[in-house]
Design a protein around this motif. Sequence first.
Motif, mmCIF file in Angstrom:
data_model
loop_
_atom_site.group_PDB
_atom_site.id
_atom_site.type_symbol
_atom_site.label_atom_id
_atom_site.label_comp_id
_atom_site.label_asym_id
_atom_site.label_seq_id
_atom_site.Cartn_x
_atom_site.Cartn_y
_atom_site.Cartn_z
ATOM 1 N N ALA A 16 1.167 -1.198 0.025
ATOM 2 C CA ALA A 16 0.097 0.051 0.034
ATOM 3 C C ALA A 16 0.857 1.183 0.165
ATOM 4 N N VAL A 17 1.871 1.093 0.735
ATOM 5 C CA VAL A 17 3.002 2.345 1.012
ATOM 6 C C VAL A 17 4.309 2.175 0.847
ATOM 7 N N GLU A 18 5.106 2.594 0.181
ATOM 8 C CA GLU A 18 6.427 2.224 0.001
ATOM 9 C C GLU A 18 7.331 3.869 0.283
ATOM 10 N N LEU A 19 8.135 3.697 1.478
ATOM 11 C CA LEU A 19 9.116 4.867 1.367
ATOM 12 C C LEU A 19 10.243 4.598 1.291
ATOM 13 N N GLU A 20 11.121 5.312 0.399
ATOM 14 C CA GLU A 20 12.492 4.951 0.246
ATOM 15 C C GLU A 20 13.598 6.048 0.363
ATOM 16 N N LYS A 21 14.302 6.153 1.357
ATOM 17 C CA LYS A 21 15.099 7.248 1.815
ATOM 18 C C LYS A 21 14.557 8.346 1.959
ATOM 19 N N VAL A 22 13.614 8.599 2.488
ATOM 20 C CA VAL A 22 12.674 9.679 2.681
ATOM 21 C C VAL A 22 13.193 10.702 3.777
ATOM 22 N N LEU A 35 14.235 7.869 5.746
ATOM 23 C CA LEU A 35 13.407 6.679 6.206
ATOM 24 C C LEU A 35 12.853 5.612 5.055
ATOM 25 N N ASP A 36 13.103 4.387 5.339
ATOM 26 C CA ASP A 36 12.574 3.274 4.568
ATOM 27 C C ASP A 36 11.481 2.764 5.245
ATOM 28 N N LEU A 37 10.441 2.309 4.679
ATOM 29 C CA LEU A 37 9.068 1.896 4.960
ATOM 30 C C LEU A 37 8.322 1.177 3.900
ATOM 31 N N VAL A 38 8.255 -0.051 4.340
ATOM 32 C CA VAL A 38 7.041 -0.761 3.584
ATOM 33 C C VAL A 38 5.771 -1.157 4.318
ATOM 34 N N VAL A 39 4.535 -0.667 3.641
ATOM 35 C CA VAL A 39 3.282 -1.259 4.583
ATOM 36 C C VAL A 39 2.504 -2.192 3.364
ATOM 37 N N PRO A 40 2.578 -3.289 3.639
ATOM 38 C CA PRO A 40 1.925 -4.286 2.658
ATOM 39 C C PRO A 40 0.547 -4.085 2.744
ATOM 40 N N LYS A 41 -0.143 -4.359 1.605
ATOM 41 C CA LYS A 41 -1.674 -3.975 1.648
ATOM 42 C C LYS A 41 -2.387 -4.948 2.541
ATOM 43 N N GLY A 42 -3.566 -4.574 3.229
ATOM 44 C CA GLY A 42 -4.574 -5.539 3.975
ATOM 45 C C GLY A 42 -3.870 -5.489 5.439
ATOM 46 N N THR A 43 -2.880 -4.779 5.677
ATOM 47 C CA THR A 43 -2.320 -5.079 7.210
ATOM 48 C C THR A 43 -2.879 -3.749 8.049
ATOM 49 N N ILE A 44 -2.692 -4.044 9.062
ATOM 50 C CA ILE A 44 -2.589 -2.967 10.411
ATOM 51 C C ILE A 44 -1.339 -2.669 10.752
ATOM 52 N N TYR A 45 -0.837 -1.324 10.543
ATOM 53 C CA TYR A 45 0.439 -0.874 10.717
ATOM 54 C C TYR A 45 0.609 0.085 12.010
ATOM 55 N N GLY A 46 1.276 -0.246 12.988
ATOM 56 C CA GLY A 46 1.335 0.744 14.110
ATOM 57 C C GLY A 46 2.382 1.715 14.139
ATOM 58 N N PRO A 68 8.424 15.017 0.440
ATOM 59 C CA PRO A 68 9.696 14.980 0.969
ATOM 60 C C PRO A 68 10.959 15.734 0.306
ATOM 61 N N ASP A 69 11.887 16.073 0.928
ATOM 62 C CA ASP A 69 13.046 16.801 0.463
ATOM 63 C C ASP A 69 14.138 15.837 -0.399
ATOM 64 N N GLU A 70 14.041 14.615 0.143
ATOM 65 C CA GLU A 70 14.619 13.703 -0.416
ATOM 66 C C GLU A 70 13.986 12.184 -0.534
ATOM 67 N N GLY A 71 14.258 11.388 -1.346
ATOM 68 C CA GLY A 71 13.650 10.034 -1.415
ATOM 69 C C GLY A 71 12.374 10.011 -2.161
ATOM 70 N N ARG A 72 11.655 8.602 -2.146
ATOM 71 C CA ARG A 72 10.654 8.540 -3.089
ATOM 72 C C ARG A 72 9.654 7.909 -2.222
ATOM 73 N N ILE A 73 8.245 8.269 -2.356
ATOM 74 C CA ILE A 73 7.163 7.550 -1.438
ATOM 75 C C ILE A 73 6.174 7.279 -2.811
ATOM 76 N N ARG A 74 5.748 5.788 -2.555
ATOM 77 C CA ARG A 74 4.792 5.238 -3.517
ATOM 78 C C ARG A 74 3.353 4.958 -2.526
ATOM 79 N N VAL A 75 2.368 5.646 -3.015
ATOM 80 C CA VAL A 75 1.254 5.191 -2.154
ATOM 81 C C VAL A 75 0.220 4.386 -3.198
ATOM 82 N N MET A 76 -0.159 3.088 -2.913
ATOM 83 C CA MET A 76 -1.101 2.549 -3.955
ATOM 84 C C MET A 76 -0.300 2.183 -5.258
ATOM 85 N N GLY A 77 1.019 2.097 -5.090
ATOM 86 C CA GLY A 77 1.732 2.159 -6.278
ATOM 87 C C GLY A 77 2.100 3.395 -7.184
#
Lengths: 319, 437
Positions: A16-22, A35-46, A68-77
């Motif tokens: 659902a969400v992917e953050l790369e070196k944000v 910040l790197d972060l990956v939130v898979p679809k259908g999960t509850i992420y705290g 973000p000033d740097e890095g990439r963010i993908r939301v729903m791809g």
Amino acid sequence: MASSTVKTERLGGMNAVELEKVTKRFGTHVAVDSLDLVVPKGTIYGFIGPNGSGKTTTLRMILRIFHPDEGRIRVMGIERGSAADNQVGYLPEERGLYRKMRVREQLQFYAALKGLRRNRKVVDEWLERFGLAEWADKKVEVLSKGMSQKVQFIAAVVSRPVLVILDEPFSGLDPVNMEALKDAVIELRRNGSTIIFSTHDMEIAERMCDTIFMIFQGRKVLDGTLAEIQAQYGEDVIRVRAAATEKDLAKIQGVARVNDYGQTMELRMEKEADSQQILRELTAIGRVERFELARPALHDIFVRIAGQEDHREGGGANA
Amino acid sequence: MHKIWIISKREYLAMVRTKTFIVTIVLMPLLMLGGILAQEFLEGRIDISDKHVVVIDPTGRLMPGMQATAERRNLYEVFDKKSGHQVSSKFVLESGSNKPLTDEEHLALSERVRKGELFAFLEIYPDILEQRELGRLETKAVVYSESLGAGSLRRWVFLSVNAALQSVRLAEAGIDAMVVMQAMAPVDVENLGLSTRTSDGKIKRANKASRKVAQLVPFAILMLMFMTIMIVANPMLQSVIEEKQQRIAEVLLGSAQPFDIMMGKLLGNVGVALTLLVVYGFGGVFWASRYDMLEIMPLHLAGWILAYEVLAVMLYGSVFIAIGAAVSEQREAQSLLTPVVMVMIFPLMVWFEILREPMGGFATWLSLFPPATPMLMPMRLCATSAVPLWQPLLGIAIVLLSTLATVWAAGRVFRIGILAQGKAPKPRELIRWILRG
């Protein structure tokens, strides 16, 4: 712990969400740092972390309210999307309701803005569910804090978004309402939505989240399931009910810290310490009613990190 | 587009449903009429007690003539012709010393005025009869008083002293004063409006009452434009500040683009302003038809008024929205608002000059200055039908371009400001937001 990049590759389009070196800065202050972060679809992420650690900034970047000033963010791809996304529902930390507007009208307004046109029935169903039906025609300004919190929650989820972002959804709620909100979140997940929420309530995070992510001073310090996180620390906690006092316990060799909870005391062992040796020394002092080896609770891990006792990326006491 | 509509609908309803709005609808005409009503009210309550005036006439030849003028005035001119009620004070003249006043006498008379025994005293110079040169207006008499209301007495004394003086000079020249007065008897000149053709084909001439009201209509249009813009502009500012403070902005931005949010707000408030215009327009037409003055209503200008109203609300509204977005609380908005409000009230400071010469250069160019155009152009169009068509058309084009530029700039400020927290930006910073986006 597996790195985010590896996770991204493994999960492919399932996130659902992917953050790369944000990175996000406000003036000279670095609010979120690489910040790197990956939130898979259908999960509850705290999301957990002390105040001012970068939780809300990260959530706002996922919402694309901030860029973000740097890095990439993908939301729903999608990488370059707009904040105005009908697929994403959002509950801000502070209430975002028009005080002079009536409850039902307000919810219908937010639902319509999210593209849900014929919304009276679904709004009324939600109001009914949260015991707010008789408040539907009242102005928001007469609602209690807990009631407005529920209205705000309905506003975030009424259009059945595929990604729901909730900033401190449980603050200010009594146990009954908290339960109702928790059930609603679980149901959303069951229906396929992905939920990201931030909280200061560690018990809620432990019980509800598939994955817990902790941010501290803008950097990721924890990311994984509760079991994964606890595994990093090992069984370094002993719960004790004994004749010995807190002072006695603190003197025992191998005990790093003692926490007195009244009925029980919690010891944290030093690295390489031997729990059997501690038990022997305890019995030498007096009668021991309880001696239980345990993994640290999330609360304890949080305090260890935020208290600057032990913070390093993915670093556990036994790692 | 759909989201702009949803937001504008909410804005419109939020505004027109408030008690303030309903009160304003009633209060605004009351405020506008308030001045006129207050004047009417005060007229019946002015001091009409007799005003005693001592006249020092060292020539001894002017007092009889002045006395006769005063008596005539007290008999006919202090009463309202229609009602017969006394509407101003009688002047009661008393003969004083027939020699120039000494300092002591002057002080004694002054004391009597201070005590309220006298309203004033008039000292005529002994050489008053010697002044015969044409084209020279020399002071030959002085009215002493402490009341601000002595101005009307001075004007009356001016006329009556000169009339008495003329009688004396005519008598000296052996001319019958009556013959001269009859030869010079003046007539009055009336000022009326133009005639119109009514719906049943008859030609209707302007009457006196409608002329009086017709003179007020251009000013009323100016006030209508100003008030409707003012009524919607301030709540726009406050609603943006509320959205910022209550974090509603974050939720809105999660649902709609900043430009859509701003446009929605603008259009909602254009709707509110048009509602006000329609309410007052119908009110005015109803009132005028009741008093048989429909011809003074500038119905032919309705299109221009509506067009200028829409543009003006967009123009000023977008500035108010941008200011609301830039600041965090009402207090901070004040310094940014001051220049905008100054520009807004400028037409109210020059309206009289413009109505006096609606076709003059000052009026023409000022009515093409974009911030003033929406208020001044309809007023000029109403004041005279001589304004050539290109002027209101050019006005619309100029205001349209200014509005587009302002909405664009305001949109940039709104987008950055709506999420910014902390200190309000300085004007220079605002310009940077606009230029860099």
